[in-house]
Design an enzyme around this catalytic site. Structure first.
Site, mmCIF file in Angstrom:
data_model
loop_
_atom_site.group_PDB
_atom_site.id
_atom_site.type_symbol
_atom_site.label_atom_id
_atom_site.label_comp_id
_atom_site.label_asym_id
_atom_site.label_seq_id
_atom_site.Cartn_x
_atom_site.Cartn_y
_atom_site.Cartn_z
ATOM 1 N N ARG A 4 -5.282 13.456 7.592
ATOM 2 C CA ARG A 4 -4.951 13.084 6.210
ATOM 3 C C ARG A 4 -4.524 14.327 5.426
ATOM 4 O O ARG A 4 -3.565 14.302 4.661
ATOM 5 C CB ARG A 4 -6.156 12.420 5.533
ATOM 6 C CG ARG A 4 -6.406 10.993 5.994
ATOM 7 C CD ARG A 4 -7.425 10.277 5.110
ATOM 8 N NE ARG A 4 -8.794 10.630 5.433
ATOM 9 C CZ ARG A 4 -9.607 9.901 6.200
ATOM 10 N NH1 ARG A 4 -9.188 8.780 6.739
ATOM 11 N NH2 ARG A 4 -10.845 10.288 6.423
ATOM 12 N N PHE A 56 -1.015 0.272 7.546
ATOM 13 C CA PHE A 56 -2.426 0.147 7.924
ATOM 14 C C PHE A 56 -3.238 1.126 7.069
ATOM 15 O O PHE A 56 -3.969 1.979 7.570
ATOM 16 C CB PHE A 56 -2.654 0.435 9.417
ATOM 17 C CG PHE A 56 -1.744 -0.336 10.341
ATOM 18 C CD1 PHE A 56 -2.056 -1.640 10.708
ATOM 19 C CD2 PHE A 56 -0.578 0.232 10.844
ATOM 20 C CE1 PHE A 56 -1.220 -2.360 11.581
ATOM 21 C CE2 PHE A 56 0.260 -0.477 11.699
ATOM 22 C CZ PHE A 56 -0.060 -1.770 12.074
ATOM 23 N N ASP A 111 -1.464 -3.131 4.079
ATOM 24 C CA ASP A 111 -2.628 -3.484 4.892
ATOM 25 C C ASP A 111 -2.824 -4.992 4.806
ATOM 26 O O ASP A 111 -2.428 -5.616 3.820
ATOM 27 C CB ASP A 111 -3.889 -2.759 4.401
ATOM 28 C CG ASP A 111 -4.976 -2.696 5.472
ATOM 29 O OD1 ASP A 111 -5.136 -1.621 6.089
ATOM 30 O OD2 ASP A 111 -5.660 -3.716 5.701
ATOM 31 N N SER A 112 -3.438 -5.556 5.835
ATOM 32 C CA SER A 112 -3.684 -6.996 5.817
ATOM 33 C C SER A 112 -4.891 -7.350 4.947
ATOM 34 O O SER A 112 -5.079 -8.502 4.583
ATOM 35 C CB SER A 112 -3.898 -7.518 7.239
ATOM 36 O OG SER A 112 -4.881 -6.754 7.888
ATOM 37 N N ASP A 165 -1.043 3.940 11.300
ATOM 38 C CA ASP A 165 -2.409 4.163 11.794
ATOM 39 C C ASP A 165 -3.068 2.817 12.085
ATOM 40 O O ASP A 165 -3.997 2.404 11.397
ATOM 41 C CB ASP A 165 -3.215 4.951 10.746
ATOM 42 C CG ASP A 165 -4.607 5.302 11.245
ATOM 43 O OD1 ASP A 165 -4.826 5.312 12.468
ATOM 44 O OD2 ASP A 165 -5.492 5.564 10.403
ATOM 45 N N CYS A 225 -5.518 4.664 18.422
ATOM 46 C CA CYS A 225 -6.951 4.911 18.631
ATOM 47 C C CYS A 225 -7.485 4.029 19.750
ATOM 48 O O CYS A 225 -8.685 3.823 19.880
ATOM 49 C CB CYS A 225 -7.737 4.704 17.337
ATOM 50 S SG CYS A 225 -7.639 3.033 16.688
HETATM 51 N N1 SAH Z 1 -5.481 5.002 7.825
HETATM 52 C C1 SAH Z 1 -6.729 4.449 7.358
HETATM 53 C C2 SAH Z 1 -7.461 3.676 8.439
HETATM 54 C C3 SAH Z 1 -6.692 2.520 9.054
HETATM 55 S S1 SAH Z 1 -7.669 1.394 9.929
HETATM 56 C C4 SAH Z 1 -7.571 5.574 6.757
HETATM 57 O O1 SAH Z 1 -7.207 6.745 6.883
HETATM 58 O O2 SAH Z 1 -8.598 5.277 6.150
HETATM 59 C C5 SAH Z 1 -6.613 0.089 10.310
HETATM 60 C C6 SAH Z 1 -6.289 -0.849 9.168
HETATM 61 O O3 SAH Z 1 -5.315 -1.776 9.632
HETATM 62 C C7 SAH Z 1 -7.417 -1.702 8.645
HETATM 63 O O4 SAH Z 1 -7.556 -1.474 7.266
HETATM 64 C C8 SAH Z 1 -6.992 -3.170 8.885
HETATM 65 O O5 SAH Z 1 -7.308 -4.007 7.788
HETATM 66 C C9 SAH Z 1 -5.513 -3.038 8.998
HETATM 67 N N2 SAH Z 1 -4.791 -4.023 9.834
HETATM 68 C C10 SAH Z 1 -5.119 -4.517 11.041
HETATM 69 N N3 SAH Z 1 -4.124 -5.280 11.537
HETATM 70 C C11 SAH Z 1 -3.148 -5.275 10.619
HETATM 71 C C12 SAH Z 1 -1.842 -5.856 10.548
HETATM 72 N N4 SAH Z 1 -1.353 -6.583 11.560
HETATM 73 N N5 SAH Z 1 -1.095 -5.616 9.448
HETATM 74 C C13 SAH Z 1 -1.565 -4.874 8.434
HETATM 75 N N6 SAH Z 1 -2.777 -4.278 8.463
HETATM 76 C C14 SAH Z 1 -3.550 -4.483 9.524
#
Ligand code: SAH
Length: 395
Positions: free
Chosen positions: A212, A228, A250-251, A300, A340
């Site tokens: 980050r 994400f 994000d979803s 991510d 990940c």
């Molecule tokens: N980058 C973030 C962590 C991401 S975790 C940080 O630094 O804090 C992954 C995220 O993807 C989660 O918040 C989850 O809600 C979201 N997610 C999962 N599948 C998804 C999709 N198909 N479309 C959008 N978001 C999604």
């Protein structure tokens, strides 16, 4: 009667190479009727002592090594010492000025299979993921209280892994007074409110801390797309780094709301931040069709594959989003992309991203390879511990 797990002939190589997992197929016999989580002596087919392990009768991973020293006693002092060593290491690698949110214990990689402990300011959040870790629950909690001086401990053992171990999911207050509200933490000078009770994982993605920060260093004047985004981790760093705009996708609408609150909490300009609830796969397609473009894109995603067996399906998912992201990048733009998934190796991930660039018709170069923050170490003989892979690609 002594509790003994005897390996089959020729199936002791992994243990001798200090890998912590003993699969059911390698087990010749179990003697002495060990109870779930109890410590068993591990011996070779010829009866040679190879160390001590926590017994998981219901899991394909039948036992996990606590120690490879046959003369070492696995007792309260042993657990205490392992936790002490883990906590001590974090004081050096993640000092207070960097963050007060840190993973204190990272399971197998800290010699404590199945135990995860995250510290968020004055709270500890623990996960007992295996029968062996569960067996030592009270010893672990005592050690944590005495080694950290913290008394507020919350459990987040609400994970699929416990089902495979034959353990029920479990969450709730373990120690201290009163349920935790949002826990305010700081990371590289930015503040976040972490929902340790029902946020994802134990509330925050600590493993991305240093990545980050990197994003904050390469986003000045940029139009950024953060896919994400969860509660806006990368978004906040990009805004502080002088990004012209950041669109976070994000979803989870709830996570996005929290992200917007984080922008206000840190006194950053809310007009530069846009939040879009949706499926990244669909959003990227729509943006491509609309001919939209960005200077910086972050991908991510959550784990697409738990195991190497699911890697194939995961590969398609990674290829898809990376291909679309390459198409949305302006010339000179930078893609910061992660995986990940434990089952996807760094080598495979790089291949997938290279394939995506090829199919997108862009010429790209890798300028950085990224990994998990140092409070998520990788035990030398446990390569499975290296799960987070990142590539910084410029077109
Ligand atoms: N980058 C973030 C962590 C991401 S975790 C940080 O630094 O804090 C992954 C995220 O993807 C989660 O918040 C989850 O809600 C979201 N997610 C999962 N599948 C998804 C999709 N198909 N479309 C959008 N978001 C999604």
């Amino acid at each position: 009667m002594e509790k003994i797990l005897q390996l089959k002939g020729g199936r002791d190589k992994a243990v001798r190479q200090m890998h912590p997992w003993i699969f059911s197929g390698a087990v010749e016999s179990v003697q002495g009727d060990p109870q779930i989580g109890e410590t068993v002596r591990v011996v070779s087919a010829s009866g040679e002592g190879l160390g001590w392990a926590g017994y998981s009768p219901h899991s394909q991973i039948r036992a996990r090594m606590w120690t490879w020293d046959p003369d070492q006693a696995v007792n309260e002092a042993f657990i205490h010492e392992r936790i002490r060593r883990a906590v001590e290491m974090r004081r050096f690698w993640v000092p207070a000025q960097v963050s007060d949110a840190v993973r204190l214990v990272h399971a197998e990689s800290d010699g404590l299979p199945g135990l995860v402990v995250d510290r968020y300011a004055d709270w500890l959040v623990v996960q007992f993921l295996t029968a062996g870790a569960e067996y030592w629950r009270e010893t672990i909690l005592d050690a944590l209280r005495s080694l950290t001086g913290l008394s507020q401990i919350y459990e987040r053992s609400d994970v699929e892994a416990r089902r495979l171990e034959g353990l029920p999911g479990r969450t709730g207050l373990l120690s201290g007074s009163g349920e935790p509200g949002p826990v305010r933490i700081q990371e590289h000078g930015l503040q976040f409110d972490v929902d340790v009770k029902s946020g994802q994982k134990t509330g925050f993605y600590l493993d991305q801390r240093d990545n980050r920060r990197l994003v904050g260093e390469i986003t000045a004047g940029c139009q950024v797309l953060n896919c994400f985004s969860y509660t806006g981790g990368f978004t906040l760093y990009a805004l502080r780094g002088g990004a012209e705009s950041v669109l976070s996708v994000d979803s989870s609408a709830e996570a996005l709301e929290q992200g917007a609150a984080h922008v206000r909490l840190n006194g950053l300009d809310p007009n530069r931040a846009e939040w879009l609830a949706g499926d990244v796969f669909q959003v990227l397609r729509k943006f491509r069709d609309q001919g939209r473009s960005f200077n910086r894109i972050i991908l991510d995603p959550p784990k697409f594959a738990q195991t190497a067996a699911q890697a194939q399906r995961a590969a398609r998912g990674y290829k898809d989003i990376n291909l679309l992201a390459f198409k949305l990048l302006r010339p000179g733009g930078i893609l910061v992309t992660f995986s990940c998934s434990g089952g996807v190796t760094a080598e495979l991930f790089q291949k997938i991203v290279a394939g995506a660039a090829l199919d997108a018709g862009v010429e790209a170069r890798i300028v950085r390879t990224l990994t998990q923050a140092p409070d998520h170490p990788v035990a030398m003989h446990f390569p499975e511990g290296a799960y987070l892979k990142g590539l910084v690609c410029q077109v």
